[in-house]
Design an enzyme around this catalytic site. Structure first.
Site, PDB file in Angstrom:
ATOM      1  N   GLY A 169     -49.409 -71.963  28.786  1.00 31.32           N
ATOM      2  CA  GLY A 169     -50.420 -72.399  27.786  1.00 31.32           C
ATOM      3  C   GLY A 169     -51.686 -72.346  28.643  1.00 31.32           C
TER       4      GLY A 169
ATOM      5  N   SER B 250     -48.676 -80.181  29.501  1.00 33.54           N
ATOM      6  CA  SER B 250     -49.248 -79.166  28.190  1.00 33.54           C
ATOM      7  C   SER B 250     -47.834 -78.599  27.907  1.00 33.54           C
ATOM      8  CB  SER B 250     -50.203 -78.419  28.853  1.00 33.54           C
ATOM      9  OG  SER B 250     -51.144 -79.072  29.400  1.00 33.54           O
TER      10      SER B 250
ATOM     11  N   GLU C  72     -52.741 -78.567  35.501  1.00 32.94           N
ATOM     12  CA  GLU C  72     -51.364 -79.254  35.954  1.00 32.94           C
ATOM     13  C   GLU C  72     -50.959 -79.283  37.129  1.00 32.94           C
ATOM     14  OE1 GLU C  72     -49.429 -77.138  31.547  1.00 32.94           O
ATOM     15  OE2 GLU C  72     -49.304 -76.127  33.344  1.00 32.94           O
TER      16      GLU C  72
HETATM   17  O1  5RP Z   1     -47.315 -74.629  31.552  1.00 27.73           O
HETATM   18  C1  5RP Z   1     -47.351 -74.933  30.627  1.00 27.73           C
HETATM   19  C2  5RP Z   1     -48.741 -74.654  29.942  1.00 27.73           C
HETATM   20  O2  5RP Z   1     -49.815 -74.231  30.873  1.00 27.73           O
HETATM   21  C3  5RP Z   1     -46.605 -75.286  29.773  1.00 27.73           C
HETATM   22  O3  5RP Z   1     -46.107 -76.738  30.410  1.00 27.73           O
HETATM   23  C4  5RP Z   1     -45.328 -74.225  29.662  1.00 27.73           C
HETATM   24  O4  5RP Z   1     -45.754 -73.195  29.201  1.00 27.73           O
HETATM   25  C5  5RP Z   1     -43.959 -74.742  28.973  1.00 27.73           C
HETATM   26  O5  5RP Z   1     -44.471 -75.232  27.624  1.00 27.73           O
HETATM   27  P1  5RP Z   1     -43.367 -75.314  26.599  1.00 27.73           P
HETATM   28  O6  5RP Z   1     -42.971 -76.821  26.794  1.00 27.73           O
HETATM   29  O7  5RP Z   1     -43.950 -75.033  25.276  1.00 27.73           O
HETATM   30  O8  5RP Z   1     -42.244 -74.327  26.708  1.00 27.73           O
END
Ligand code: 5RP
Length: 254
Positions: free
Chosen positions: A106, A34, A112
């Protein structure tokens, strides 16, 4: 590849390089993470062609990646059908020198982590801002902790008064009154820890996970095999596990 400026260019570079290196023709079950870097992962996989992708199953870590998979016309599966994943590629909020990560910016870190642990190979893709020496160096929001709604206040109290995170707070939604609700209908607490308390992330992870009401913690310790960071100059920094060490190298700008 056409130029994409700034941070977006760095994210795409990391994602494309990781896909080229780790998503190989014989890989059939693929986990898709994500965040804002992952669309470039799906974009690069799609560029491998319909012939290769029609024999593959893609497993999402949440609503966002499920939509990405569907929109790209790829085959969707779930981890309860495919208990072993060939490769999972995901973003991160911060990565330390030992490849420990903070994830969950996120709010997807429960799924994940399941997909990361189910994978024979777990790979991180990110821009250069995520490449650190220790956790909490640049990512100041704290460790994301998914909690069951019923227990959130008690977990907050325990984080603040027992585990030493006085500024732990419930993550609030931006375009909705009330808290962020995860894909699993839970809440998220963000708990910042001092450098001293987070310097051994595995031990901190265990302590947080033992609090009743905690579903999962956004500390990923000893799971990632490699992390790819796109840099501003068009180069890619790679940290990878080799035996008991983490080796860091850079691929020059093309
Ligand atoms: O852990 C996550 C979501 O839970 C994402 O992988 C993390 O926030 C990184 O996101 P981005 O690629 O937008 O920097």
């Amino acid at each position: 590849m056409s130029q994409l400026p700034g941070i977006e260019g760095a994210k795409r570079l990391a994602a494309y390089t990781a896909v080229d290196k780790h998503i190989l023709p014989h890989h059939k079950i693929i986990g898709i993470g994500s965040g804002s870097t992952v669309p470039y992962v799906v974009e690069r996989i799609t560029q491998q062609g319909t012939e290769l992708n029609k024999g593959r199953i893609f497993i999402p870590t949440g609503f966002q990646s499920k939509e990405l998979i569907i929109e790209a016309g790829l085959n969707l599966g779930d981890v309860d059908q495919f208990l072993t994943i060939d490769v999972t590629i995901d973003g991160a909020d911060e990565v330390d020198a030992q490849l420990n990560c903070i994830k969950g910016g996120g709010a997807c870190h429960l799924r994940e982590k399941v997909l990361a642990e189910a994978a024979k190979t777990f790979i991180i893709v990110a821009d250069y801002r995520k490449n650190g020496k220790y956790l909490g160096e640049n990512f100041a929001h704290g460790v994301p902790i998914e909690v069951v709604p019923f227990a959130y206040a008690k977990v907050l109290q325990n984080l603040r008064s027992v585990l030493g995170s006085p500024n732990a707070s419930l993550r609030m939604a931006k375009a909705k009154a009330g808290p962020v609700v995860t894909d699993n209908a839970n809440f998220v607490i963000d708990a910042p820890f001092s450098r001293d308390l987070i310097k051994d992330p595995s031990s901190l992870l265990t302590k947080i996970k033992l609090l009743t009401g905690v579903v999962e913690v956004g500390l990923f310790c000893n799971i990632a095999q490699a992390a790819y960071f796109g840099n501003q100059d068009g180069s890619v920094t790679i940290k990878r596990v080799e035996g008991t060490k983490v080796i860091e190298e850079s691929i020059a700008a093309s």
